[in-house]
Design a protein around this motif. Structure first.
Motif, PDB file in Angstrom:
ATOM      1  N   ARG A  29      -7.522  15.133   1.264  1.00  0.00           N
ATOM      2  CA  ARG A  29      -6.552  13.520   1.097  1.00  0.00           C
ATOM      3  C   ARG A  29      -6.952  13.419  -1.161  1.00  0.00           C
ATOM      4  N   ILE A  30      -6.116  12.808  -1.234  1.00  0.00           N
ATOM      5  CA  ILE A  30      -5.990  12.517  -2.772  1.00  0.00           C
ATOM      6  C   ILE A  30      -6.553  10.853  -2.490  1.00  0.00           C
ATOM      7  N   GLN A  31      -7.097  10.782  -3.393  1.00  0.00           N
ATOM      8  CA  GLN A  31      -8.052   9.725  -3.673  1.00  0.00           C
ATOM      9  C   GLN A  31      -7.544   8.717  -5.480  1.00  0.00           C
ATOM     10  N   ILE A  32      -6.842   8.007  -5.725  1.00  0.00           N
ATOM     11  CA  ILE A  32      -6.426   7.839  -7.186  1.00  0.00           C
ATOM     12  C   ILE A  32      -7.023   6.337  -7.660  1.00  0.00           C
ATOM     13  N   VAL A  33      -8.250   5.964  -8.013  1.00  0.00           N
ATOM     14  CA  VAL A  33      -8.124   4.576  -8.495  1.00  0.00           C
ATOM     15  C   VAL A  33      -7.455   4.673 -10.010  1.00  0.00           C
ATOM     16  N   PHE A  34      -7.065   2.595  -9.554  1.00  0.00           N
ATOM     17  CA  PHE A  34      -6.946   2.521 -10.730  1.00  0.00           C
ATOM     18  C   PHE A  34      -7.798   1.492 -11.805  1.00  0.00           C
ATOM     19  N   PRO A  35      -7.151   1.731 -13.169  1.00  0.00           N
ATOM     20  CA  PRO A  35      -8.214   0.939 -14.116  1.00  0.00           C
ATOM     21  C   PRO A  35      -9.143   0.034 -13.363  1.00  0.00           C
ATOM     22  N   ARG A  73       0.679  -0.845   0.478  1.00  0.00           N
ATOM     23  CA  ARG A  73      -0.062  -0.167  -0.398  1.00  0.00           C
ATOM     24  C   ARG A  73       1.112   1.525   0.066  1.00  0.00           C
ATOM     25  N   ARG A  74       2.098   1.476   0.731  1.00  0.00           N
ATOM     26  CA  ARG A  74       2.771   2.784   0.949  1.00  0.00           C
ATOM     27  C   ARG A  74       4.046   1.614  -0.617  1.00  0.00           C
ATOM     28  N   GLU A  75       3.673   1.785  -0.893  1.00  0.00           N
ATOM     29  CA  GLU A  75       4.521   1.579  -2.674  1.00  0.00           C
ATOM     30  C   GLU A  75       3.148   2.080  -3.505  1.00  0.00           C
ATOM     31  N   ARG A  76       2.442   1.773  -3.923  1.00  0.00           N
ATOM     32  CA  ARG A  76       1.942   2.626  -4.304  1.00  0.00           C
ATOM     33  C   ARG A  76       1.113   4.270  -4.108  1.00  0.00           C
ATOM     34  N   ALA A  82      -6.008   2.859  -6.074  1.00  0.00           N
ATOM     35  CA  ALA A  82      -4.481   3.313  -5.960  1.00  0.00           C
ATOM     36  C   ALA A  82      -4.260   3.237  -4.577  1.00  0.00           C
ATOM     37  N   MET A  83      -4.657   4.525  -4.226  1.00  0.00           N
ATOM     38  CA  MET A  83      -4.322   5.177  -3.335  1.00  0.00           C
ATOM     39  C   MET A  83      -5.185   6.141  -3.136  1.00  0.00           C
ATOM     40  N   ASN A  84      -5.129   6.536  -1.312  1.00  0.00           N
ATOM     41  CA  ASN A  84      -5.870   7.373  -0.298  1.00  0.00           C
ATOM     42  C   ASN A  84      -5.044   8.101   0.986  1.00  0.00           C
ATOM     43  N   ALA A  85      -3.952   8.883   0.315  1.00  0.00           N
ATOM     44  CA  ALA A  85      -3.092   9.735   1.135  1.00  0.00           C
ATOM     45  C   ALA A  85      -2.973  11.250   1.704  1.00  0.00           C
ATOM     46  N   LYS A  86      -2.884  11.002   2.824  1.00  0.00           N
ATOM     47  CA  LYS A  86      -3.390  12.666   3.098  1.00  0.00           C
ATOM     48  C   LYS A  86      -2.138  13.234   2.286  1.00  0.00           C
ATOM     49  N   VAL A  87      -2.577  14.868   2.361  1.00  0.00           N
ATOM     50  CA  VAL A  87      -0.711  15.841   1.637  1.00  0.00           C
ATOM     51  C   VAL A  87      -1.316  17.080   2.169  1.00  0.00           C
ATOM     52  N   SER A  88      -0.390  17.925   2.471  1.00  0.00           N
ATOM     53  CA  SER A  88      -0.281  19.011   2.843  1.00  0.00           C
ATOM     54  C   SER A  88       0.448  20.208   2.689  1.00  0.00           C
ATOM     55  N   GLU A  89       0.178  21.603   3.219  1.00  0.00           N
ATOM     56  CA  GLU A  89       1.592  22.130   1.864  1.00  0.00           C
ATOM     57  C   GLU A  89       3.058  22.220   1.613  1.00  0.00           C
ATOM     58  N   GLY A  90       3.296  22.411   0.403  1.00  0.00           N
ATOM     59  CA  GLY A  90       4.173  21.527  -0.095  1.00  0.00           C
ATOM     60  C   GLY A  90       4.628  20.230  -0.606  1.00  0.00           C
ATOM     61  N   ASP A  91       3.559  19.751  -0.440  1.00  0.00           N
ATOM     62  CA  ASP A  91       3.395  18.143  -1.063  1.00  0.00           C
ATOM     63  C   ASP A  91       3.523  17.799  -2.436  1.00  0.00           C
ATOM     64  N   VAL A  92       3.312  17.029  -3.139  1.00  0.00           N
ATOM     65  CA  VAL A  92       3.288  17.480  -5.014  1.00  0.00           C
ATOM     66  C   VAL A  92       3.379  15.587  -5.202  1.00  0.00           C
ATOM     67  N   PHE A  93       2.217  15.351  -6.366  1.00  0.00           N
ATOM     68  CA  PHE A  93       1.304  14.690  -6.605  1.00  0.00           C
ATOM     69  C   PHE A  93       1.327  14.770  -7.384  1.00  0.00           C
ATOM     70  N   TRP A  94       0.550  13.714  -8.790  1.00  0.00           N
ATOM     71  CA  TRP A  94       0.435  13.112 -10.077  1.00  0.00           C
ATOM     72  C   TRP A  94      -0.733  12.100 -10.102  1.00  0.00           C
ATOM     73  N   ILE A  95      -1.862  12.570 -10.904  1.00  0.00           N
ATOM     74  CA  ILE A  95      -2.222  11.493 -11.751  1.00  0.00           C
ATOM     75  C   ILE A  95      -2.128  11.069 -13.147  1.00  0.00           C
ATOM     76  N   PRO A  96      -1.767  10.161 -13.565  1.00  0.00           N
ATOM     77  CA  PRO A  96      -1.873   9.670 -15.023  1.00  0.00           C
ATOM     78  C   PRO A  96      -3.522  10.012 -15.461  1.00  0.00           C
ATOM     79  N   HIS A  97      -3.198  10.042 -16.485  1.00  0.00           N
ATOM     80  CA  HIS A  97      -4.703  10.945 -17.688  1.00  0.00           C
ATOM     81  C   HIS A  97      -5.412   9.695 -17.591  1.00  0.00           C
ATOM     82  N   TYR A  98      -6.410   9.444 -17.649  1.00  0.00           N
ATOM     83  CA  TYR A  98      -7.257   8.370 -17.549  1.00  0.00           C
ATOM     84  C   TYR A  98      -7.467   7.625 -16.026  1.00  0.00           C
ATOM     85  N   PHE A  99      -6.768   7.784 -15.227  1.00  0.00           N
ATOM     86  CA  PHE A  99      -7.260   7.367 -14.145  1.00  0.00           C
ATOM     87  C   PHE A  99      -8.121   8.193 -12.936  1.00  0.00           C
TER      88      PHE A  99
END
Length: 477
Positions: A353-359, A36-39, A364-381
């Motif tokens: 929180r950012i939640q991302i779902v696999f196809p 889970r942490r790796e995801r 795929a991810m349900n992570a807490k984020v705060s100031e300064g954090d960087v995240f990315w989301i592939p298109h279609y996800f």
């Protein structure tokens, strides 16, 4: 004795089996947690590296490269911090650079069609510098640091793992790209003596970001830059034009002023087509203020702004767009997907929180984020952003397309479910059309949704209409 020995042996074997089972169980649990942490690490970009650090400022970069997606755009997110009255010395990159002024004020000078274009940038301004275009950046606000967030999109495959700076100015730290040529070659190219070349190529030792505040002495390495920047724009332009005319006036005397050698150096690099006229020409690059733009969407729960090539024409030559989202406490950017672009986000304020779902429909991810954090989301996800209940949640970011993205919302009054509700969708979910319509129509808001009610209230609201239908109350009225 034999029986006792046998009993002890059986006891030892039993204990070994028990320990093995416990270890296996713990390993299994640790494996799930590790997976889970790796995801989450796949989508949270926390491998930040410092590429520049001096007394006057620093630059950190988060790599956006991901080997598990073969056609992933090679984009990095950079964070530049500069002290007041400091200079990021002239350089060019093998990458397109888009600057976003998060805090402070700046002056950026860049070369466009052999002209020196200077722009004053304030908080919220966006400015694009094409790959290969020489530029410098000055922090100009008194008593306030300059904070810049930038996208760095690698424009070609040079074989290195990241973007590369090519410094025009420099000495022993950083080294100017001109220093790589033989002294005799530079001497001939600049039409000055080799000792003069050595002077200008070795004096700078303060790093890529230098302070201009302490350069009062003519012998200070940064005094040359201070003299140049203190000129008015017209004077700087004229200075650059005169640089190419000093070749015949140059002598072989070592005591020739350093400033004259510097002017010749800039003249050789920038060319002789520098002009200060027609500065307001629309074809020249300009900045765009993200904070001044009217939101593309706004309701009681938040707002969003999108800047693409139709809004900021400089993005037409880039593969990058920009966005800014503000969510009130507890609100949600409805689950949606980007059909044409990968998205990078930087948290500017608050947490969420950012939640991302696999196809395959798994989280795929349900992570807490705060100031300064960087995240990315592939298109279609599919994904959504949810603000914490403690306060507003603001994030800014880049997309890998300068064209209009047209996100597809999966939930809400403007959603795919709303547009496609009917017998086919009801059959797909295995429910009646009436039940599907009640569920889909329950959310009257779109795009940015309010904080959810408690689970008890949701169940209660669901049972009331079911009871009405079951007992035929509606048909009796």
């Amino acid at each position: 004795m034999g029986r006792i020995a046998s009993a002890l042996l059986l006891l030892v074997l039993a204990l070994c089996c028990a320990v093995a089972m416990v270890k296996g169980y713990n390993h299994h649990e640790g494996g799930e947690g590790g997976e889970r942490r790796e995801r989450e690490r796949m989508f949270l970009l926390r491998d930040m590296k410092r590429v520049v650090r001096t007394d006057a400022g620093e630059m950190k970069v988060v790599s956006g490269s991901h080997g598990w997606i073969s056609d992933m755009p090679n984009i990095h997110v950079g964070f530049v911090t500069m002290e007041p009255n400091s200079l990021f010395i002239p350089q060019y990159l093998n990458s397109d650079l888009i600057l976003f002024i998060r805090r402070g004020e700046a002056r950026v000078g860049s070369i466009y069609r052999d002209e020196l274009i200077e722009k004053r940038l304030n908080c919220g301004d966006v400015y694009r510098i094409p790959a290969g275009s020489t530029f410098y950046l000055v922090s100009t606000a008194d008593g306030q640091q300059l904070h810049v967030i930038c996208s760095i999109e690698k424009s070609d495959s040079i074989g290195w793992g990241t973007f590369q700076s090519f410094f025009i100015g420099g000495g022993s730290n950083p080294t100017s790209i001109l220093a790589g040529f033989e002294r005799s070659t530079l001497s001939t190219a600049l039409n000055v003596s080799e000792s003069q070349v050595s002077q200008i190529m070795t004096r700078q030792k303060s790093g890529p970001i230098i302070s201009l505040s302490n350069s009062h002495s003519d012998s200070h390495p940064s005094r040359v830059w201070t003299q140049f920047l203190e000129m008015k724009h017209y004077e700087r332009v004229q200075c650059l034009k005169r640089m190419v005319q000093v070749h015949e006036e140059a002598t072989e005397q070592d005591e020739e002023p350093i400033m004259l050698s510097f002017r010749k150096l800039l003249g050789s690099v920038f060319g002789n087509q520098v002009s200060g006229k027609d500065e307001g020409r629309s074809s020249k690059p300009d900045s765009y203020n993200l904070f001044d733009r009217k939101p593309d969407f706004e309701n009681d729960y938040g707002s969003s702004v999108v800047v693409d090539q139709s809004v900021y024409s400089s993005l037409r030559q880039s593969g990058v767009g920009l966005y800014l989202v503000n969510l009130t406490a507890g609100s949600m950017m409805a689950p949606h997907l980007n059909p044409t672009a990968t998205e990078y986000g930087i948290v500017l304020r608050g947490s969420g929180r950012i939640q991302i779902v696999f196809p395959n429909g798994t989280l795929a991810m349900n992570a807490k984020v705060s100031e300064g954090d960087v995240f990315w989301i592939p298109h279609y996800f599919p994904f959504c952003q949810i603000a914490s209940h403690s306060g507003p949640f603001e994030f800014f970011g880049f997309t890998t397309s300068a064209r209009r993205n047209r996100p597809q919302f999966l939930v809400g009054s403007n959603s795919v479910l709303q547009s496609m509700k009917g017998p086919a969708l009801a059959a797909a979910f295995g429910v009646s059309e009436e039940r599907l319509e009640r569920i889909v129509n329950a959310q009257s808001e779109s795009t940015i949704l309010p904080s959810g009610s408690s689970e008890e209230e949701k169940v209660k609201n669901e049972r009331i209409p079911e009871a009405i239908w079951s007992f035929g109350f509606l048909s009796n009225k």
